[in-house]
Design an enzyme around this catalytic site. Structure first.
Site, PDB file in Angstrom:
ATOM      1  N   GLU A 265      -4.680  -4.542   4.117  1.00 30.60           N
ATOM      2  CA  GLU A 265      -3.874  -3.940   2.871  1.00 30.60           C
ATOM      3  C   GLU A 265      -4.892  -3.951   1.496  1.00 30.60           C
ATOM      4  OE1 GLU A 265      -1.473  -2.438   3.336  1.00 30.60           O
ATOM      5  OE2 GLU A 265      -1.021  -3.173   5.378  1.00 30.60           O
ATOM      6  N   GLU A 294      -6.382   5.154   5.666  1.00 26.24           N
ATOM      7  CA  GLU A 294      -6.624   4.426   7.010  1.00 26.24           C
ATOM      8  C   GLU A 294      -8.118   4.050   7.091  1.00 26.24           C
ATOM      9  OE1 GLU A 294      -2.844   2.941   7.264  1.00 26.24           O
ATOM     10  OE2 GLU A 294      -4.503   2.531   8.757  1.00 26.24           O
TER      11      GLU A 294
HETATM   12 ZN    ZN Z   1      -3.076   0.764   6.732  1.00 20.15          ZN
END
Ligand code: ZN
Length: 501
Positions: A265, A294
């Site tokens: 995160e 991502e």
């Molecule tokens: Zn993620």
């Protein structure tokens, strides 16, 4: 700045403020809100969503964008002003194509579907969500049809999350990746599974949280512009460039959960914190796509956070934090344990080698459903078939099978999963480019220094926000298109060494 552009940005700033307020309400809902706040919170979020939608589709906005066209065309493509107008136009055109009545129907349905799934999963009851999923499939097709002229019906849905990507290109990239991955997974699976029992001793929550915070602070996540709180399903969120938050989940019998989740995160959050401050509240002040987002969470979590270099620095500190649990565990045993590869059932628990197989089979099933080659009632069977074929393992129930991920039960079928694997591919491509530009990066990581790497990412990716699409970023950074080769090189070298392949 051009007067008309200034007026446009003032309007877009108001939309941004409504969205940020909604994000804060959602963050609160997922962290501190007492359950009694639920119904009112849903209503408040719906009101803010409706107001933002009205503003996003205001014809006055379309008129301003039209008037700005000659100005935009007079500017270089990568100038701030041309990019602001270009991205604002893309958002506007996408927003006005979809009927507001459809969106209302869609949100109402997905909210209901989610509630049914929440009960159906623990009860292992696919039959109860099946009719909802059938309607979701219809609505997903209907949504795609607001964007006629597509090559594949999934294209508009993929484009929402990963702009510029299409079913055909993703399919091609995934097929190539699968060819390389399957033999690698087989070779590793034929060897004994790494022992990670010591990661499952008792690790008190307070010490875990303290260590995670220290780690992400060292990586460069800024706490004067961020904070961390606990939640059930961790996420990163942003209310402004000066307030980008992360959440985490601690399991006292699993050291990996909070540790790698927090780094993941923080990777998302450092991307948002790295956007140029003068883009605040404009359409450019966000990460550019789900795949690029991502790529950053996974770069920090896996390429950095599961590397030998990283733990050369951090492992003595981790041992000092947990002397009873890890004092007698060697560095090599720890390194093997955090990189354990195992054919498993649950995507979110999968290691970085098998993870993509979970994603690719979901992507293929989405396409089959949208194309009408597969019926929703046949989905659990198709799911089991693919797990058997790709991972050699089948869930005895639907709970840990087709019901395991929230995505299809709370959103569209199509576009939900490809970003994860695109992220793995892009992360490796970007990391390789950074290490080529600065060969000192691995030795700096061993010393706990991350400024060069983060600086390179900021310079080449973060600062731009949405100015460039994923494809444009890759082209600018590597001089070529998206490629799986750096990712394959990374996996072969790391796991080749770990498993003497
Ligand atoms: Zn993620």
């Amino acid at each position: 700045m051009d007067k008309k552009l200034e007026a446009l940005l003032a309007r877009l700033g108001e939309i941004n403020d409504l969205e940020s307020a909604a994000a804060l309400l959602s963050w609160d809902q997922e962290t501190y809100m007492p359950p009694g706040g639920g119904p009112a919170r849903a209503r408040q979020l719906a009101t803010l969503g409706r107001l933002a939608h009205e503003k996003r589709t205001d014809p006055a906005l379309g008129k301003m964008l039209e008037e700005l066209r000659p100005y935009e065309e007079s500017l270089p493509y990568d100038s701030d002003e041309a990019s602001l107008i270009r991205v604002a136009r893309r958002d506007y055109e996408r927003a006005i194509k979809v009927l507001p009545s459809f969106m209302a129907r869609f949100y109402r349905h997905t909210a209901e579907s989610y509630m049914v799934w929440v009960k159906a999963r623990p009860a292992n009851d696919y039959r109860s969500v099946q009719p909802y999923l059938e309607k979701t499939l219809d609505l997903s097709r209907e949504l795609a049809d607001f964007f006629p002229g597509y090559e594949h019906i999934a294209d508009p849905l993929i484009d929402y999350a990963d702009e510029g990507m299409k079913a055909s290109t993703v399919r091609e990239v995934f097929a190539e990746l699968r060819t390389q991955l399957v033999p690698l997974v087989r070779a590793i699976a034929s060897q004994p599974v790494a022992d990670d029992a010591f990661l499952h001793q008792h690790y008190p929550e307070a010490e875990q949280l303290a260590f995670g915070l220290e780690a992400v602070k060292t990586l460069g996540y800024e706490f004067q512009r961020g904070r961390q709180d606990k939640t059930a399903h961790p996420f990163a969120t942003k209310f402004s460039l000066g307030d980008v938050r992360i959440t985490t989940r601690v399991k006292e019998n699993d050291l990996s959960e909070a540790l790698f989740g927090t780094v993941h995160e923080a990777g998302h959050a450092m991307y948002e914190q790295g956007i140029r401050m003068d883009l605040e509240a404009t359409p450019l002040a966000h990460g550019t796509s789900s795949g690029v987002h991502e790529s950053q969470s996974r770069l920090w979590e896996n390429l950095v956070g599961r590397s030998r270099s990283f733990w050369r620095f951090f492992y003595p500190k981790l041992q000092a934090a947990f002397p009873n649990q890890l004092g007698a565990v060697s560095f090599d045993a720890f390194y093997r344990a955090i990189n354990k590869v195992q054919q498993s059932l649950i995507r979110t628990d999968a290691d970085e080698v098998t993870y993509n197989l979970h994603v690719m089979l979901r992507f293929d099933l989405e396409l089959a459903l949208l194309e009408g080659r597969l019926a929703v009632r046949e989905l659990p069977e198709a799911w089991r078939g693919r797990y058997q074929a790709d991972l050699g393992i089948v869930s005895p129930d639907d709970r840990d099978g087709v019901l395991q991920d929230v995505h299809w039960y709370a959103g569209t079928i199509g576009g939900a999963f490809q970003g994860y694997t695109l992220g793995n591919i892009l992360g490796a491509q970007f990391f390789e480019a950074a290490a080529r530009a600065h060969p000192s990066i691995p030795s700096e990581i061993e010393r706990g220094e991350f400024d060069t790497l983060r600086g390179w990412l900021k310079e080449n990716i973060y600062q731009h926000g949405r100015k460039f699409t994923a494809n444009e970023l890759v082209q600018r950074i590597t001089g070529g298109p998206l490629s799986i080769q750096p990712y394959i090189r990374y996996l072969r070298s790391k796991y080749g060494e770990l498993y003497s392949l």
